[in-house]
Design a protein around this motif. Sequence first.
Motif, short mmCIF file in Angstrom:
data_model
loop_
_atom_site.label_atom_id
_atom_site.label_comp_id
_atom_site.label_asym_id
_atom_site.label_seq_id
_atom_site.Cartn_x
_atom_site.Cartn_y
_atom_site.Cartn_z
N GLN A 88 66.15 30.91 -0.67
CA GLN A 88 66.49 30.90 1.23
C GLN A 88 66.47 29.53 1.30
N TRP A 89 66.78 28.33 2.43
CA TRP A 89 67.06 27.38 3.26
C TRP A 89 66.05 26.60 1.86
N GLU A 91 65.58 21.81 2.55
CA GLU A 91 65.59 20.65 3.21
C GLU A 91 65.05 19.29 2.56
N TYR A 113 70.59 20.10 4.99
CA TYR A 113 70.05 22.58 4.18
C TYR A 113 71.68 22.69 3.28
N HIS A 122 59.51 27.29 1.00
CA HIS A 122 60.08 26.72 1.77
C HIS A 122 59.88 27.39 2.89
N SER A 124 60.38 27.19 6.53
CA SER A 124 61.86 27.04 7.29
C SER A 124 60.83 26.48 9.12
N PHE A 127 60.60 22.75 9.36
CA PHE A 127 62.30 21.88 8.76
C PHE A 127 62.61 21.28 10.43
N ALA A 130 65.41 23.64 12.38
CA ALA A 130 65.11 25.29 12.07
C ALA A 130 66.30 25.52 12.53
N HIS A 133 69.20 28.20 10.36
CA HIS A 133 68.16 27.93 8.97
C HIS A 133 66.32 28.74 8.85
N HIS A 134 66.50 29.63 8.93
CA HIS A 134 65.43 30.08 8.97
C HIS A 134 65.19 31.49 7.95
N ASN A 135 64.01 30.87 7.09
CA ASN A 135 63.36 31.87 6.02
C ASN A 135 62.88 33.30 5.89
#
Length: 282
Positions: A88-89, A91, A113, A122, A124, A127, A130, A133-135
């Motif tokens: 996952q992303w 931050e 990121y 995490h 997202s 964030f 966002a 950088h979607h999880n």
Amino acid sequence: MLPGLACLVGSSALLWWNEGRAVRQEKMLRDALRKVTSIDGAVPPPAELEGELVHVSSEVESGGVADPLWPVQRPGAARLRRKSEVYQWSEREHTHERRVSSTHVRRERSYSYSLGWETRAHHSANFREAAGHHNPPARVEPGVATHAAADARLAGGGVALPPDLISLLGGWTPVATLPPLGAADGAAIAPLPDGSAQSVYLPPAGKLLPGVEAPARRMPDQLDLPAEVKRHVRDAAGGGDGDGVGTMARLARPPAPRPGDARVSWEEVRFPAEGVSALGVL
């Protein structure tokens, strides 16, 4: 001269305190050795020693440790650790200070990121940036769970070893090979990148791994998995009532990870072949 003298006094006081503590610890150990009673670990301890300091040494008998959520059992293991990771992303916040005048400093924040395997979630949606950088929701919750053998006794059915005592044993090693597992919605057994162990690799719901055929619709009943695992390993095909027969596919190489992928691996601590030696109060 004065700062140097102060440092000399401070270092002397610290040295005296360390030496004093070492002397007190040595005295405590001498007192304990005078009071300790060595007993045979192969037989139950006598009642008159209850509350006394004893020393016992013996081989260990145990059925091992089983994961309460997954069908992974390790005979002869003292401890078992399950590591659930999600790709996952994440931050990171960076703080920079920039002087804008002779009397004023401006503090600025920036965010970076990166993608990686994490044992905590995490979100997202929280964030600062966002977009991009979607999880996606993963099919297992990331985290680490550790279990200890609950039936361990010294050889001959003697003194029982409580899990709190067993938890002091260290020396984790990867569980290199997993047993055959039932087919589960696009999941596969895949090696970790370093080749040290195998993992259960689960793509996000609705996705398939390269080289894995159409997923089974549900977990096979014969595994008798707890409801929590069946809930986590959800139907990737959108819900169905297929019979779910078959075994989980095995991949020769780890898949290229995508956000939302999850993997579950295990490590264990084995009981020493020569047995254990313990000092404690009955």
